[in-house]
Design an enzyme around this catalytic site. Structure first.
Site, PDB file in Angstrom:
ATOM      1  N   ARG A 151      -3.886  -9.924   5.024  1.00  0.00           N
ATOM      2  CA  ARG A 151      -4.260  -9.983   3.598  1.00  0.00           C
ATOM      3  C   ARG A 151      -3.081  -9.469   2.778  1.00  0.00           C
ATOM      4  NH1 ARG A 151      -6.495  -6.707  -0.300  1.00  0.00           N
ATOM      5  NH2 ARG A 151      -7.998  -7.716  -1.680  1.00  0.00           N
ATOM      6  N   LYS A 198       0.821  -1.221   0.000  1.00  0.00           N
ATOM      7  CA  LYS A 198       0.000   0.000   0.000  1.00  0.00           C
ATOM      8  C   LYS A 198       0.851   1.266   0.000  1.00  0.00           C
ATOM      9  CE  LYS A 198      -4.406  -1.796   1.402  1.00  0.00           C
ATOM     10  NZ  LYS A 198      -5.462  -1.917   2.393  1.00  0.00           N
TER      11      LYS A 198
HETATM   12  C1  9MG Z   1     -10.262  -5.444  -0.713  1.00  0.00           C
HETATM   13  N1  9MG Z   1      -9.278  -4.851   0.175  1.00  0.00           N
HETATM   14  C2  9MG Z   1      -8.270  -3.995  -0.170  1.00  0.00           C
HETATM   15  N2  9MG Z   1      -7.583  -3.630   0.929  1.00  0.00           N
HETATM   16  C3  9MG Z   1      -8.162  -4.259   1.977  1.00  0.00           C
HETATM   17  C4  9MG Z   1      -7.930  -4.289   3.361  1.00  0.00           C
HETATM   18  O1  9MG Z   1      -6.976  -3.566   3.916  1.00  0.00           O
HETATM   19  N3  9MG Z   1      -8.719  -5.043   4.140  1.00  0.00           N
HETATM   20  C5  9MG Z   1      -9.728  -5.776   3.601  1.00  0.00           C
HETATM   21  N4  9MG Z   1     -10.496  -6.505   4.438  1.00  0.00           N
HETATM   22  N5  9MG Z   1     -10.015  -5.788   2.287  1.00  0.00           N
HETATM   23  C6  9MG Z   1      -9.242  -5.041   1.499  1.00  0.00           C
END
Ligand code: 9MG
Length: 287
Positions: free
Chosen positions: A263, A229
């Protein structure tokens, strides 16, 4: 180690997910720009191979998303989203018996994915779309409720909070949990996510991670996504393809602060980073 969190066995359709230790969720975007342009069949095959690789590297969950939620991203219709997501969910369940999470805010996509065998719903809008609470409740699947203000199209336009960001996020998530319980969702099916990068400045993101213990007080499993990110890009001045070391540092810190699902894009290195972190945190727990 006792970190004040519940250690649930999450019921995800046919699958059981042990969250007594941190797990990795691999990201599988199925937006048109994510895979080869050799036609539907080739794209589906690419997606399957990518998921297979992530599972081999230790992913416990594959998160399939057909809507880009990057800052400034344009909305897609439920029909378009379903056309992208449904064949992939179906193939991952049938061919790989994978635990599939569907990254969607659309009730139609939730319903259809659950019918195809998906095991989890990941909603960046925390079930705020019309009909989403009912669709999620009817599915019986676990749901990740994420914090975001506004929509991906405008969320990064001067994000501002009247109270410390961790308090604003905790209040929002608490209110969404209350809405879920009122709609008949079961508390043992809920997960919470602070939404790093969603309506937050770099300073908000850093503070939120530093103070993530505040969210542990809500006593539900925490899922976080920071992989590649822009907070990493901004702090380290790195383009997206050079953000892995920064992302691993953040993953380790998140585990130390209670995250139970990470994630990520880069599954293998993330699994090693969180397992190493976890080994240190477990030291002395049995004695
Ligand atoms: C779809 N998506 C993109 N970034 C995310 C994040 O930080 N958390 C979750 N739950 N979904 C995300």
């Amino acid at each position: 180690m006792s970190d004040g969190q519940p250690a649930p066995l999450l019921h995800c359709g046919r699958h059981r997910l042990d969250l007594s230790y941190p797990r990795v969720m691999g990201i599988l975007n199925v937006t048109p720009d994510s895979f080869s342009d050799g036609g539907r069949h080739v794209a589906l095959d690419d997606a399957l191979r990518r998921a297979e690789q992530m599972l081999a590297e230790g992913a416990a969950i594959i998160d399939v998303g057909g809507e880009s939620t990057r800052p400034g991203a344009a909305p897609v219709s439920p029909r378009q989203e379903l056309d992208r997501v449904a064949p992939v969910v179906e193939a991952l369940v049938r061919e790989l018996d994978a635990l599939v999470s569907v990254d969607t805010s659309s009730p139609e996509v939730m319903r259809e994915s659950a019918a195809l065998g998906a095991g989890m719903i990941n909603d960046v809008r925390a079930l705020r779309r019309d009909g989403a609470l009912q669709a999620a409740a009817h599915s019986g699947l676990p749901v990740c409720l994420m914090h975001m203000l506004g929509e991906p199209g405008d969320m990064q336009v001067a994000p501002h909070y009247e109270v410390p960001v961790e308090e604003a996020v905790a209040d929002f998530l608490e209110a969404r949990v209350a809405a879920c319980l009122a709609a008949g969702l079961r508390p043992e099916r809920l997960l919470l996510d602070p939404g790093f990068g969603f309506a937050k400045t770099v300073e908000h993101n850093l503070r939120l991670l530093h103070r993530m213990e505040r969210l542990q007080a809500l006593k539900l499993p925490l899922l976080v996504g920071m992989s590649r990110k822009s907070m990493i890009g901004k702090v380290l001045e790195r383009p997206v393809e050079e953000r892995l070391p920064g992302g691993l540092a953040l993953a380790a810190l998140a585990v130390e602060r209670g995250a139970r699902i990470l994630r990520v894009h880069d599954v293998g290195p993330s699994v090693d980073a969180i397992n190493m972190t976890w080994a240190v945190l477990q030291e002395g727990c049995d004695s």
